[in-house]
Write a protein that holds these residues in place. Structure first.
Motif, PDB file in Angstrom:
ATOM      1  N   VAL A   1      -0.320  46.972 -15.178  1.00 43.59           N
ATOM      2  CA  VAL A   1      -1.637  47.419 -14.427  1.00 43.59           C
ATOM      3  C   VAL A   1      -2.487  46.889 -13.818  1.00 43.59           C
ATOM      4  N   GLU A   2      -2.869  45.671 -12.665  1.00 45.85           N
ATOM      5  CA  GLU A   2      -3.808  44.916 -13.161  1.00 45.85           C
ATOM      6  C   GLU A   2      -4.421  45.421 -11.489  1.00 45.85           C
ATOM      7  N   ILE A   3      -6.058  46.065 -11.589  1.00 49.12           N
ATOM      8  CA  ILE A   3      -6.273  46.216 -10.296  1.00 49.12           C
ATOM      9  C   ILE A   3      -8.169  45.422 -10.721  1.00 49.12           C
ATOM     10  N   SER A   4      -8.440  44.588  -9.880  1.00 49.42           N
ATOM     11  CA  SER A   4      -9.474  43.724 -10.173  1.00 49.42           C
ATOM     12  C   SER A   4     -10.596  43.508  -9.594  1.00 49.42           C
ATOM     13  N   GLU A   5     -11.748  42.907  -9.189  1.00 54.00           N
ATOM     14  CA  GLU A   5     -12.872  43.120  -7.877  1.00 54.00           C
ATOM     15  C   GLU A   5     -13.520  41.634  -8.399  1.00 54.00           C
ATOM     16  N   SER A   6     -14.181  40.824  -8.106  1.00 53.96           N
ATOM     17  CA  SER A   6     -14.928  39.790  -7.936  1.00 53.96           C
ATOM     18  C   SER A   6     -16.164  39.893  -7.202  1.00 53.96           C
ATOM     19  N   PHE A   7     -17.028  40.229  -7.910  1.00 50.31           N
ATOM     20  CA  PHE A   7     -18.919  40.689  -7.159  1.00 50.31           C
ATOM     21  C   PHE A   7     -19.631  39.119  -7.298  1.00 50.31           C
ATOM     22  N   VAL A   8     -20.651  39.497  -6.678  1.00 47.24           N
ATOM     23  CA  VAL A   8     -21.975  39.133  -7.189  1.00 47.24           C
ATOM     24  C   VAL A   8     -23.067  39.868  -8.170  1.00 47.24           C
ATOM     25  N   VAL A   9     -23.923  39.036  -8.666  1.00 50.40           N
ATOM     26  CA  VAL A   9     -24.813  40.331  -8.808  1.00 50.40           C
ATOM     27  C   VAL A   9     -26.397  39.716  -7.861  1.00 50.40           C
ATOM     28  N   THR A  10     -26.955  41.163  -7.495  1.00 50.25           N
ATOM     29  CA  THR A  10     -27.698  41.060  -6.463  1.00 50.25           C
ATOM     30  C   THR A  10     -28.849  41.184  -7.747  1.00 50.25           C
ATOM     31  N   ASP A  11     -30.085  41.491  -6.477  1.00 52.37           N
ATOM     32  CA  ASP A  11     -31.217  42.112  -7.260  1.00 52.37           C
ATOM     33  C   ASP A  11     -31.448  43.139  -8.085  1.00 52.37           C
ATOM     34  N   ASP A  12     -30.970  44.085  -7.223  1.00 54.41           N
ATOM     35  CA  ASP A  12     -30.296  46.063  -7.970  1.00 54.41           C
ATOM     36  C   ASP A  12     -29.566  46.252  -8.616  1.00 54.41           C
ATOM     37  N   GLY A  13     -28.039  45.181  -8.445  1.00 49.00           N
ATOM     38  CA  GLY A  13     -26.789  45.677  -8.823  1.00 49.00           C
ATOM     39  C   GLY A  13     -25.782  44.507  -8.450  1.00 49.00           C
ATOM     40  N   TYR A  14     -24.906  45.185  -7.649  1.00 45.60           N
ATOM     41  CA  TYR A  14     -23.657  44.055  -7.364  1.00 45.60           C
ATOM     42  C   TYR A  14     -23.552  44.452  -6.167  1.00 45.60           C
ATOM     43  N   GLU A  15     -22.942  42.868  -5.614  1.00 41.37           N
ATOM     44  CA  GLU A  15     -21.918  43.381  -4.447  1.00 41.37           C
ATOM     45  C   GLU A  15     -20.731  42.089  -4.268  1.00 41.37           C
ATOM     46  N   LEU A  16     -19.193  43.786  -3.950  1.00 39.12           N
ATOM     47  CA  LEU A  16     -17.915  42.861  -4.042  1.00 39.12           C
ATOM     48  C   LEU A  16     -17.580  41.796  -2.917  1.00 39.12           C
ATOM     49  N   LEU A  17     -16.851  41.030  -3.444  1.00 42.49           N
ATOM     50  CA  LEU A  17     -16.864  39.584  -2.402  1.00 42.49           C
ATOM     51  C   LEU A  17     -15.838  39.964  -1.626  1.00 42.49           C
ATOM     52  N   ALA A  18     -15.100  40.960  -1.967  1.00 41.97           N
ATOM     53  CA  ALA A  18     -13.905  41.091  -0.575  1.00 41.97           C
ATOM     54  C   ALA A  18     -13.715  42.500  -0.382  1.00 41.97           C
ATOM     55  N   PRO A  19     -14.334  43.737  -0.619  1.00 35.67           N
ATOM     56  CA  PRO A  19     -14.444  44.910  -0.787  1.00 35.67           C
ATOM     57  C   PRO A  19     -12.573  44.650  -0.042  1.00 35.67           C
ATOM     58  N   PHE A  20     -11.752  46.155  -1.098  1.00 34.65           N
ATOM     59  CA  PHE A  20     -11.097  46.377  -0.149  1.00 34.65           C
ATOM     60  C   PHE A  20     -10.152  47.905  -1.059  1.00 34.65           C
ATOM     61  N   PRO A  21      -9.118  48.470  -0.788  1.00 35.08           N
ATOM     62  CA  PRO A  21      -9.278  49.594  -1.206  1.00 35.08           C
ATOM     63  C   PRO A  21      -8.222  49.678  -2.797  1.00 35.08           C
ATOM     64  N   ARG A  22      -9.211  49.979  -3.877  1.00 33.72           N
ATOM     65  CA  ARG A  22      -8.836  50.241  -5.577  1.00 33.72           C
ATOM     66  C   ARG A  22      -8.121  51.397  -6.312  1.00 33.72           C
ATOM     67  N   LYS A  23      -6.526  50.863  -6.104  1.00 30.40           N
ATOM     68  CA  LYS A  23      -5.889  52.104  -6.156  1.00 30.40           C
ATOM     69  C   LYS A  23      -4.431  50.853  -6.274  1.00 30.40           C
ATOM     70  N   LEU A  24      -3.528  52.142  -6.704  1.00 33.05           N
ATOM     71  CA  LEU A  24      -2.099  51.795  -7.223  1.00 33.05           C
ATOM     72  C   LEU A  24      -1.348  52.225  -5.809  1.00 33.05           C
ATOM     73  N   PHE A  25      -1.238  50.743  -4.966  1.00 31.49           N
ATOM     74  CA  PHE A  25      -1.077  50.975  -3.407  1.00 31.49           C
ATOM     75  C   PHE A  25       1.049  51.337  -3.649  1.00 31.49           C
ATOM     76  N   ILE A  26       1.488  52.273  -3.413  1.00 35.35           N
ATOM     77  CA  ILE A  26       2.747  53.014  -3.190  1.00 35.35           C
ATOM     78  C   ILE A  26       3.250  52.441  -1.909  1.00 35.35           C
ATOM     79  N   LYS A  27       4.383  51.639  -1.881  1.00 34.90           N
ATOM     80  CA  LYS A  27       5.302  51.791  -0.976  1.00 34.90           C
ATOM     81  C   LYS A  27       7.152  52.322  -0.528  1.00 34.90           C
TER      82      LYS A  27
END
Length: 416
Positions: free
Chosen positions: A389-415
């Motif tokens: 299983v792989e679930i990943s996020e790309s982020f940038v470090v901000t002045d007070d935390g982080y910002e996601l570069l591509a917000p997208f549902p973070r889950k197992l997608f069931i088809k």
């Protein structure tokens, strides 16, 4: 061996009437001031490390310093940064000279190209030509830094330089330019956010084509189409890594691509993809299952997603790379998920074969300190004997935390 002169090149002296770079040329993604700042910071590091000349072979670093952008890295090419020279020097293959004229801000007098007589030749090498240019510019007695761990600099090239430049001294400074790239400028971050918007669309398209009966190659064709088309506002670029789409038992390993077999009901597929804008990347991984997933996969996906969130919540200026991994581990290990390899790395501008920057890793022992403007791919892939299983996020470090570069549902997608 031919009796042709060894050091013949297409532009030994720039014509005095060389026209300025025309407005219709390949658009430079950054201002002249931003490129000048990069050169200035590079020279400051060179001085601090006792170097007079830096030879840059990595195409991402060449792009970063000059704007050069061409699929020409299958032959030797480089940028020379010298403390004694106000501007970098580009050296490449003759047929790529116009590419340098089109895509760089470098003056014609600092563009050198070697003849095809140097390409894949048993008795001469492009580094013979490079050594000649360094002698011509009186840089052959210098203290020279090399990115020795570059994919694009060969052992033979190094031996030729050592032989031809017997009075120079060489130092390995592989991460010098890459380290400067770790903190992104506002314009670089804007391109990565744009890549993030493309990435959201790419993942939507990919998940929409993970269906029983659809051939894997057909799904990848649609993925490529989405990557290149981008959005209505801006187009996409080619990512540094091909779409990775391990399926079925293939999900037990991270780096498989695709074949022409159809997806099958009752199997999982991992999508590790990226979008790029001016070669600035936003990667993302998600996992999909066709049918009713086994409980072990459902549980593992939940744990991984919670661990990713724990890692993100630990992101802040002053934190270390290893502290992000420790936050992930504090959630996952008590629930039975153990990962020996790193869970992420710095990334951004790059060319094949990798979108990582080869500087910082999210793993124990990496005490690199996070600063605003750094960008990472947090990808804690879990690969077991016959599933993963792989679930990943790309982020940038901000002045007070982080910002996601591509917000997208973070889950197992069931088809179903």
């Amino acid at each position: 061996m031919t009796s042709e002169p060894l050091y013949q090149h297409e532009n030994p002296v720039a014509p005095v009437n060389t026209p300025p770079r025309h407005a219709e040329a390949w658009p430079l993604p950054f201002s002249p001031q931003e490129y000048a700042g990069r050169i200035s910071r590079t020279k400051a590091l060179m001085k601090a490390q006792g170097m007079e000349v830096l030879l840059v072979f990595d195409p991402a670093n060449m792009n970063y310093l000059t704007g050069y952008d061409g699929w020409s890295f299958y032959v030797p090419q480089l940028v020379v940064v010298a403390l004694a020279e106000p501007e970098p020097i580009w050296i490449g293959r003759g047929i790529d000279l116009n590419g340098a004229r089109e895509t760089t801000y470098v003056d014609e007098s600092n563009l050198y190209s070697y003849s095809d007589r140097y390409v894949h030749h048993d008795h001469r090498h492009p580094m013979d030509f490079v050594a000649h240019i360094l002698r011509e510019r009186e840089l052959d007695h210098a203290r020279i830094g090399l990115d020795m761990d570059s994919y694009y600099f060969s052992a033979r090239g190094y031996e030729v330089l050592r032989r031809q430049l017997a009075h120079a001294s060489f130092t390995d400074v592989t991460r010098l330019v890459s380290s400067l790239r770790s903190i992104k400028s506002p314009q670089e971050l804007e391109y990565m956010r744009q890549a993030g918007k493309i990435m959201q669309r790419v993942m939507e398209v990919a998940l929409g084509h993970i269906e029983p009966g659809i051939r894997q190659c057909d799904a990848v064709g649609e993925i490529y189409r989405a990557q290149m088309r981008g959005t209505k506002e801006f187009g996409g670029d080619y990512p540094a890594i091909a779409p990775m789409l391990p399926t079925g038992r293939g999900t037990s390993t991270p780096h498989l691509t695709w074949n022409d077999k159809p997806f099958v009901q009752g199997e999982a597929s991992i999508l590790e993809l990226a979008a790029a804008r001016y070669h600035y990347h936003c990667p993302m991984a998600r996992t999909a299952f066709m049918g009713t997933p086994p409980e072990r996969l459902v549980e593992a996906a939940e744990i991984v997603a919670e661990g990713v969130q724990a890692g993100l919540e630990a992101v802040r200026p002053g934190a270390t790379c290893e502290s992000i991994e420790a936050a992930w581990r504090s959630v996952t290990v008590p629930r039975g998920i153990v990962k020996e390899s790193r869970i992420g790395y710095s990334m951004g501008l790059n060319y094949p074969p990798d979108w990582g920057e080869h500087t910082m890793s999210l793993r124990p022992g990496d005490r690199s300190v996070l600063e605003p403007g750094m960008t990472f791919h947090l990808i804690p892939g879990i690969w077991m004997d016959d599933w993963g299983v792989e679930i990943s996020e790309s982020f940038v470090v901000t002045d007070d935390g982080y910002e996601l570069l591509a917000p997208f549902p973070r889950k197992l997608f069931i088809k179903p």
